[in-house]
Design a protein around this motif. Structure first.
Motif, PDB file in Angstrom:
ATOM      1  N   LYS A 219       6.369  -8.548   6.217  1.00  0.00           N
ATOM      2  CA  LYS A 219       5.941  -9.299   7.400  1.00  0.00           C
ATOM      3  C   LYS A 219       7.037 -10.220   7.901  1.00  0.00           C
ATOM      4  O   LYS A 219       7.181 -10.444   9.118  1.00  0.00           O
ATOM      5  CB  LYS A 219       4.686 -10.105   7.075  1.00  0.00           C
ATOM      6  N   GLU A 220       7.825 -10.759   6.983  1.00  0.00           N
ATOM      7  CA  GLU A 220       8.921 -11.666   7.360  1.00  0.00           C
ATOM      8  C   GLU A 220      10.176 -10.905   7.782  1.00  0.00           C
ATOM      9  O   GLU A 220      11.193 -11.511   8.107  1.00  0.00           O
ATOM     10  CB  GLU A 220       9.246 -12.599   6.204  1.00  0.00           C
ATOM     11  N   GLY A 221      10.122  -9.573   7.764  1.00  0.00           N
ATOM     12  CA  GLY A 221      11.232  -8.768   8.281  1.00  0.00           C
ATOM     13  C   GLY A 221      12.191  -8.258   7.240  1.00  0.00           C
ATOM     14  O   GLY A 221      13.162  -7.546   7.577  1.00  0.00           O
ATOM     15  N   PHE A 222      11.955  -8.578   5.961  1.00  0.00           N
ATOM     16  CA  PHE A 222      12.832  -8.106   4.882  1.00  0.00           C
ATOM     17  C   PHE A 222      12.392  -6.719   4.412  1.00  0.00           C
ATOM     18  O   PHE A 222      11.299  -6.259   4.732  1.00  0.00           O
ATOM     19  CB  PHE A 222      12.815  -9.103   3.716  1.00  0.00           C
ATOM     20  N   ASP A 223      13.244  -6.097   3.622  1.00  0.00           N
ATOM     21  CA  ASP A 223      12.955  -4.734   3.147  1.00  0.00           C
ATOM     22  C   ASP A 223      12.660  -4.757   1.647  1.00  0.00           C
ATOM     23  O   ASP A 223      12.916  -5.751   0.953  1.00  0.00           O
ATOM     24  CB  ASP A 223      14.149  -3.827   3.440  1.00  0.00           C
ATOM     25  N   LEU A 224      12.122  -3.624   1.161  1.00  0.00           N
ATOM     26  CA  LEU A 224      11.812  -3.444  -0.249  1.00  0.00           C
ATOM     27  C   LEU A 224      12.643  -2.313  -0.813  1.00  0.00           C
ATOM     28  O   LEU A 224      13.082  -1.416  -0.077  1.00  0.00           O
ATOM     29  CB  LEU A 224      10.324  -3.154  -0.426  1.00  0.00           C
ATOM     30  N   PRO A 225      12.887  -2.285  -2.124  1.00  0.00           N
ATOM     31  CA  PRO A 225      13.725  -1.234  -2.726  1.00  0.00           C
ATOM     32  C   PRO A 225      13.162   0.161  -2.541  1.00  0.00           C
ATOM     33  O   PRO A 225      11.943   0.354  -2.497  1.00  0.00           O
ATOM     34  CB  PRO A 225      13.746  -1.619  -4.216  1.00  0.00           C
ATOM     35  N   GLU A 226      14.061   1.134  -2.459  1.00  0.00           N
ATOM     36  CA  GLU A 226      13.694   2.555  -2.411  1.00  0.00           C
ATOM     37  C   GLU A 226      13.593   3.058  -3.841  1.00  0.00           C
ATOM     38  O   GLU A 226      14.591   3.268  -4.519  1.00  0.00           O
ATOM     39  CB  GLU A 226      14.749   3.359  -1.642  1.00  0.00           C
ATOM     40  N   LEU A 227      12.372   3.211  -4.325  1.00  0.00           N
ATOM     41  CA  LEU A 227      12.143   3.642  -5.707  1.00  0.00           C
ATOM     42  C   LEU A 227      12.130   5.166  -5.803  1.00  0.00           C
ATOM     43  O   LEU A 227      11.608   5.848  -4.925  1.00  0.00           O
ATOM     44  CB  LEU A 227      10.809   3.083  -6.217  1.00  0.00           C
ATOM     45  N   ILE A 228      12.691   5.698  -6.885  1.00  0.00           N
ATOM     46  CA  ILE A 228      12.666   7.147  -7.080  1.00  0.00           C
ATOM     47  C   ILE A 228      11.460   7.518  -7.942  1.00  0.00           C
ATOM     48  O   ILE A 228      10.904   6.683  -8.642  1.00  0.00           O
ATOM     49  CB  ILE A 228      13.972   7.660  -7.727  1.00  0.00           C
TER      50      ILE A 228
END
Length: 228
Positions: A219-228
């Protein structure tokens, strides 16, 4: 740019220890090797086709290096030569002591300067993580640059300036979404003050607690890790 094996904090039980990697020319370049990492590497078949392994360690808390010894033993057992198993940590004395305890000091090659890589450029930066010696890594590969912070309670000024200048494509940063005082990890409220909204999509929050609000991060515009 980086794929994550896990993005959990030390006490997270619903996600694996924070660790990420990229592969280049049959070489696995791994950032941190906590207690759960070795098992996940084998289960997820990440080593398929791999001939060399570089392991970049950010600091010596066990959720960042707890399965390092087992991983090195395993690589040796499946035929990876000592010269092709490289452990990178700027403080050679500290990492040597740990590898001696693990019994794998002769099974790998130690590197304390990030100037021995042909396929990419990488540089270490000292981080503040309470009283622990800790480092982050700035890496440029295939025209893209990222920074992997490891654990830190503040954002390195040089790294922040590079991000603001558009010279870092992805900033992977230790984030305490619970905002518990900023003694060990960078508080989410502090991160919001550091990063203007137009750059937040370039920032990936990692090392997350089980009960953190991931929707709040997005919501604050940040991203989350791409998990495999």
């Amino acid at each position: 740019m980086l794929k994550f094996i896990g993005c959990g904090s030390a006490f997270a039980i619903n996600s694996s220890n924070n660790s990420a990697f990229f592969i280049k020319n049959k070489t696995l370049n791994l950032f941190d090797c906590g207690e759960t990492v070795f098992e996940n590497i084998v289960r997820k078949k990440i080593l398929k086709g791999i001939e060399k392994v570089n392991i970049f360690i950010t600091h010596l808390h066990s959720d960042h290096c707890g399965s390092l010894g087992t991983f090195i033993f395993y690589l040796s057992a499946i035929g990876v030569s000592t010269d092709n198993i490289r452990v990178i940590f700027p403080n050679k004395k500290k990492i040597s002591s740990l590898l001696n305890i693990f019994g794998v000091i002769n099974e790998c090659k130690l590197i304390n300067r990030c100037n021995d890589f042909k396929d990419f450029e990488i540089k270490s930066f000292r981080q503040k993580h309470y009283d622990m010696i800790s480092y982050g890594y700035l890496c440029s590969i295939n025209g893209h640059t990222f920074y992997f912070s490891g654990d830190t309670c503040e954002l390195n000024t040089k790294i922040l300036n590079l991000l603001l200048q558009g010279k870092i494509d992805k900033l992977y940063i230790d984030t305490d979404v619970l905002n518990r005082g900023g003694k060990y990890h960078l508080e989410f409220n502090a991160l919001k003050k550091y990063i203007p909204k137009n750059l937040r999509s370039h920032v990936v929050c990692m090392h997350l607690h089980d009960n953190c609000n991931k929707q709040k991060i997005k919501k604050e515009g940040f991203d989350l890790p791409e998990l495999i």
